[in-house]
Design an enzyme around this catalytic site. Sequence first.
Site, mmCIF file in Angstrom:
data_model
loop_
_atom_site.group_PDB
_atom_site.id
_atom_site.type_symbol
_atom_site.label_atom_id
_atom_site.label_comp_id
_atom_site.label_asym_id
_atom_site.label_seq_id
_atom_site.Cartn_x
_atom_site.Cartn_y
_atom_site.Cartn_z
ATOM 1 N N GLY A 198 0.814 -1.214 0.000
ATOM 2 C CA GLY A 198 0.000 0.000 0.000
ATOM 3 C C GLY A 198 0.841 1.254 0.000
ATOM 4 O O GLY A 198 0.518 2.240 -0.667
ATOM 5 N N ASP A 199 1.951 1.228 0.728
ATOM 6 C CA ASP A 199 2.861 2.370 0.742
ATOM 7 C C ASP A 199 3.473 2.578 -0.645
ATOM 8 O O ASP A 199 3.624 3.712 -1.113
ATOM 9 C CB ASP A 199 3.974 2.148 1.765
ATOM 10 C CG ASP A 199 3.428 1.954 3.169
ATOM 11 O OD1 ASP A 199 2.543 2.737 3.557
ATOM 12 O OD2 ASP A 199 3.868 1.036 3.863
#
Length: 245
Positions: A171-172
Amino acid sequence: VPVRGEIRSNISLVEPDGTVTKVNEPGPELDTQETEALVRAVLDHLTDVTWLACCGSLPDGVPPDLYARLTEAVRSRGVRVAVDTSGEPLRASLAGRPDLVKPNTSELAQLVGRPLRTFGDVIDAALEVRKLGADAVLASLGADGALLVEAATVRHAEAPVARVVSAVGAGDAALAGFLHGGGAGMAALRTAVAWGTAAVQHEGTLFSAVDPDQPVLVSTDVDPNRPLRDADAVPTRAEPVSRPA
Protein backbone atom coordinates in the site's frame (compact mmCIF):
# COMPACT_ATOMS: atom_id res chain seq x y z
CA VAL A 1 12.75 15.25 15.91
CA PRO A 2 14.34 13.92 19.11
CA VAL A 3 11.93 12.38 21.64
CA ARG A 4 12.47 10.99 25.12
CA GLY A 5 10.72 7.68 24.51
CA GLU A 6 12.19 4.63 22.78
CA ILE A 7 11.46 4.30 19.05
CA ARG A 8 9.45 1.16 18.34
CA SER A 9 10.57 -1.91 16.41
CA ASN A 10 8.31 -3.65 13.89
CA ILE A 11 8.88 -7.24 12.80
CA SER A 12 7.38 -8.95 9.73
CA LEU A 13 7.53 -12.75 9.54
CA VAL A 14 7.28 -13.79 5.88
CA GLU A 15 6.55 -17.44 5.06
CA PRO A 16 7.50 -19.08 1.74
CA ASP A 17 3.88 -19.00 0.53
CA GLY A 18 3.69 -15.22 1.01
CA THR A 19 1.82 -15.30 4.33
CA VAL A 20 2.93 -12.37 6.48
CA THR A 21 2.62 -11.99 10.24
CA LYS A 22 3.32 -8.48 11.49
CA VAL A 23 4.43 -7.86 15.07
CA ASN A 24 4.37 -4.11 15.64
CA GLU A 25 5.44 -2.74 19.00
CA PRO A 26 3.64 0.26 20.47
CA GLY A 27 5.48 3.51 19.85
CA PRO A 28 6.56 6.08 22.45
CA GLU A 29 4.15 8.59 23.91
CA LEU A 30 4.83 12.15 22.80
CA ASP A 31 4.20 15.12 25.05
CA THR A 32 2.89 18.48 23.87
CA GLN A 33 6.36 19.97 23.35
CA GLU A 34 7.49 17.00 21.23
CA THR A 35 4.33 17.15 19.14
CA GLU A 36 4.80 20.88 18.53
CA ALA A 37 8.43 20.25 17.57
CA LEU A 38 7.23 17.72 15.00
CA VAL A 39 4.78 20.21 13.53
CA ARG A 40 7.45 22.90 13.35
CA ALA A 41 9.86 20.51 11.64
CA VAL A 42 7.29 19.79 8.93
CA LEU A 43 6.49 23.45 8.35
CA ASP A 44 10.19 24.37 8.28
CA HIS A 45 10.89 21.90 5.46
CA LEU A 46 8.27 22.89 2.90
CA THR A 47 10.68 24.53 0.47
CA ASP A 48 10.17 23.19 -3.07
CA VAL A 49 7.64 20.65 -1.78
CA THR A 50 4.74 19.49 -3.95
CA TRP A 51 3.16 16.87 -1.69
CA LEU A 52 3.15 16.10 2.02
CA ALA A 53 2.33 12.47 2.78
CA CYS A 54 0.89 11.88 6.27
CA CYS A 55 1.22 8.13 6.79
CA GLY A 56 0.69 5.64 9.57
CA SER A 57 -0.86 5.62 13.02
CA LEU A 58 -0.31 8.47 15.46
CA PRO A 59 1.79 8.08 18.63
CA ASP A 60 0.11 8.04 22.01
CA GLY A 61 -0.27 11.54 23.37
CA VAL A 62 -0.80 13.07 19.93
CA PRO A 63 -4.31 14.43 19.27
CA PRO A 64 -6.20 12.53 16.52
CA ASP A 65 -6.64 15.73 14.50
CA LEU A 66 -2.88 16.20 13.94
CA TYR A 67 -3.12 15.28 10.24
CA ALA A 68 -6.03 17.69 9.79
CA ARG A 69 -4.01 20.44 11.43
CA LEU A 70 -1.00 19.75 9.23
CA THR A 71 -3.21 19.60 6.14
CA GLU A 72 -4.72 23.01 6.79
CA ALA A 73 -1.31 24.53 7.52
CA VAL A 74 0.53 23.22 4.46
CA ARG A 75 -2.32 23.65 1.99
CA SER A 76 -2.30 27.36 2.83
CA ARG A 77 1.26 27.32 1.48
CA GLY A 78 0.31 25.65 -1.78
CA VAL A 79 1.36 22.11 -0.81
CA ARG A 80 -0.97 19.19 -1.53
CA VAL A 81 -1.58 16.55 1.13
CA ALA A 82 -2.07 12.79 0.97
CA VAL A 83 -3.26 10.93 4.08
CA ASP A 84 -2.71 7.21 4.56
CA THR A 85 -3.88 6.18 8.01
CA SER A 86 -6.81 4.45 9.68
CA GLY A 87 -9.37 4.70 12.46
CA GLU A 88 -9.99 8.00 14.21
CA PRO A 89 -6.93 9.80 12.74
CA LEU A 90 -8.31 9.07 9.25
CA ARG A 91 -11.78 10.29 10.17
CA ALA A 92 -10.40 13.41 11.87
CA SER A 93 -8.11 14.20 8.91
CA LEU A 94 -11.11 14.80 6.65
CA ALA A 95 -11.87 18.05 8.46
CA GLY A 96 -8.62 19.44 7.02
CA ARG A 97 -9.82 18.63 3.47
CA PRO A 98 -6.84 16.59 2.25
CA ASP A 99 -6.24 16.34 -1.49
CA LEU A 100 -6.07 12.55 -1.29
CA VAL A 101 -6.77 9.74 1.16
CA LYS A 102 -5.56 6.20 0.50
CA PRO A 103 -7.41 3.64 2.59
CA ASN A 104 -7.41 -0.08 1.95
CA THR A 105 -10.75 -1.89 1.97
CA SER A 106 -10.71 -2.61 5.71
CA GLU A 107 -9.83 0.97 6.59
CA LEU A 108 -12.49 2.32 4.26
CA ALA A 109 -15.10 -0.07 5.65
CA GLN A 110 -14.23 0.99 9.17
CA LEU A 111 -14.50 4.65 8.20
CA VAL A 112 -18.03 4.34 6.75
CA GLY A 113 -19.12 1.72 9.29
CA ARG A 114 -20.36 -1.01 6.95
CA PRO A 115 -19.06 -4.03 5.03
CA LEU A 116 -17.65 -3.52 1.54
CA ARG A 117 -18.30 -6.58 -0.59
CA THR A 118 -18.47 -5.24 -4.15
CA PHE A 119 -16.86 -2.58 -6.29
CA GLY A 120 -20.10 -0.63 -6.00
CA ASP A 121 -19.80 -0.69 -2.22
CA VAL A 122 -16.28 0.75 -2.46
CA ILE A 123 -17.38 3.46 -4.89
CA ASP A 124 -20.31 4.47 -2.66
CA ALA A 125 -18.00 4.59 0.37
CA ALA A 126 -15.43 6.68 -1.51
CA LEU A 127 -18.10 9.15 -2.61
CA GLU A 128 -19.21 9.43 1.01
CA VAL A 129 -15.64 10.14 2.10
CA ARG A 130 -15.36 12.86 -0.54
CA LYS A 131 -18.46 14.51 0.91
CA LEU A 132 -16.76 14.42 4.32
CA GLY A 133 -13.81 16.42 3.01
CA ALA A 134 -11.37 14.41 0.88
CA ASP A 135 -10.85 15.70 -2.64
CA ALA A 136 -9.96 12.26 -4.02
CA VAL A 137 -9.95 8.68 -2.72
CA LEU A 138 -7.45 6.05 -3.82
CA ALA A 139 -8.74 2.75 -2.43
CA SER A 140 -6.25 -0.11 -2.58
CA LEU A 141 -8.11 -3.39 -3.07
CA GLY A 142 -5.39 -6.00 -2.68
CA ALA A 143 -5.72 -8.62 -5.42
CA ASP A 144 -8.36 -6.47 -7.13
CA GLY A 145 -5.98 -3.58 -7.77
CA ALA A 146 -7.14 -0.07 -6.89
CA LEU A 147 -10.09 2.26 -7.39
CA LEU A 148 -9.62 6.01 -7.82
CA VAL A 149 -12.59 8.29 -7.22
CA GLU A 150 -12.04 11.91 -8.24
CA ALA A 151 -14.96 14.32 -8.59
CA ALA A 152 -17.42 12.58 -10.94
CA THR A 153 -14.79 10.16 -12.33
CA VAL A 154 -14.28 6.58 -11.19
CA ARG A 155 -11.30 4.59 -12.49
CA HIS A 156 -10.11 1.07 -11.76
CA ALA A 157 -6.70 -0.49 -12.39
CA GLU A 158 -5.34 -3.97 -11.81
CA ALA A 159 -2.36 -6.06 -12.87
CA PRO A 160 -1.74 -9.80 -13.04
CA VAL A 161 0.60 -11.22 -10.41
CA ALA A 162 2.07 -14.67 -10.95
CA ARG A 163 3.09 -15.12 -7.30
CA VAL A 164 2.69 -12.93 -4.25
CA VAL A 165 5.89 -13.05 -2.20
CA SER A 166 4.98 -10.48 0.45
CA ALA A 167 2.26 -7.86 0.77
CA VAL A 168 4.24 -5.83 3.33
CA GLY A 169 4.55 -2.24 2.15
CA ALA A 170 2.42 -2.75 -0.97
CA GLY A 171 0.00 0.00 0.00
CA ASP A 172 2.86 2.37 0.74
CA ALA A 173 4.42 1.56 -2.64
CA ALA A 174 1.09 2.22 -4.35
CA LEU A 175 0.78 5.65 -2.73
CA ALA A 176 4.37 6.49 -3.65
CA GLY A 177 3.70 5.42 -7.22
CA PHE A 178 0.54 7.51 -7.38
CA LEU A 179 2.35 10.65 -6.25
CA HIS A 180 5.31 9.92 -8.53
CA GLY A 181 2.88 9.51 -11.42
CA GLY A 182 1.48 13.00 -10.94
CA GLY A 183 -0.95 12.59 -8.06
CA ALA A 184 -4.12 12.59 -10.17
CA GLY A 185 -5.76 10.88 -13.10
CA MET A 186 -5.25 7.71 -15.07
CA ALA A 187 -1.46 7.94 -15.41
CA ALA A 188 -1.01 8.23 -11.65
CA LEU A 189 -3.37 5.31 -11.03
CA ARG A 190 -1.48 3.17 -13.52
CA THR A 191 1.82 3.97 -11.80
CA ALA A 192 0.33 3.26 -8.37
CA VAL A 193 -0.77 -0.23 -9.37
CA ALA A 194 2.52 -0.93 -11.17
CA TRP A 195 4.51 -0.03 -8.06
CA GLY A 196 2.17 -1.95 -5.74
CA THR A 197 2.43 -4.98 -8.04
CA ALA A 198 6.23 -4.77 -7.96
CA ALA A 199 6.16 -4.60 -4.16
CA VAL A 200 4.15 -7.80 -3.65
CA GLN A 201 6.59 -9.73 -5.83
CA HIS A 202 9.60 -8.88 -3.64
CA GLU A 203 10.54 -9.84 -0.11
CA GLY A 204 10.65 -7.06 2.44
CA THR A 205 9.70 -3.46 1.79
CA LEU A 206 12.37 -2.48 -0.73
CA PHE A 207 12.47 -3.28 -4.44
CA SER A 208 15.06 -2.10 -6.92
CA ALA A 209 12.97 -1.57 -10.04
CA VAL A 210 9.51 -1.73 -11.57
CA ASP A 211 9.16 -3.95 -14.64
CA PRO A 212 8.50 -1.53 -17.53
CA ASP A 213 6.62 -4.30 -19.33
CA GLN A 214 4.29 -4.98 -16.39
CA PRO A 215 0.78 -4.88 -17.87
CA VAL A 216 -1.67 -2.67 -15.99
CA LEU A 217 -5.29 -2.61 -17.10
CA VAL A 218 -6.98 0.75 -16.45
CA SER A 219 -10.68 1.30 -17.10
CA THR A 220 -13.44 3.81 -16.47
CA ASP A 221 -16.05 1.12 -17.14
CA VAL A 222 -16.31 -0.27 -13.61
CA ASP A 223 -18.78 -3.07 -12.86
CA PRO A 224 -20.41 -2.13 -9.53
CA ASN A 225 -21.60 -5.71 -9.03
CA ARG A 226 -18.12 -7.23 -9.21
CA PRO A 227 -17.37 -8.89 -5.87
CA LEU A 228 -14.22 -8.08 -3.95
CA ARG A 229 -11.74 -10.86 -3.39
CA ASP A 230 -10.43 -9.18 -0.25
CA ALA A 231 -11.93 -11.14 2.63
CA ASP A 232 -11.00 -8.34 5.06
CA ALA A 233 -13.33 -5.79 3.46
CA VAL A 234 -15.48 -5.49 6.58
CA PRO A 235 -15.39 -2.98 9.43
CA THR A 236 -12.70 -3.93 11.95
CA ARG A 237 -11.60 -2.48 15.25
CA ALA A 238 -8.34 -0.56 14.99
CA GLU A 239 -5.59 -2.61 16.62
CA PRO A 240 -2.72 -0.68 18.25
CA VAL A 241 -0.19 -3.41 17.42
CA SER A 242 -0.87 -3.91 13.72
CA ARG A 243 -1.79 -2.03 10.61
CA PRO A 244 -2.32 -3.89 7.29
CA ALA A 245 -0.36 -2.83 4.23
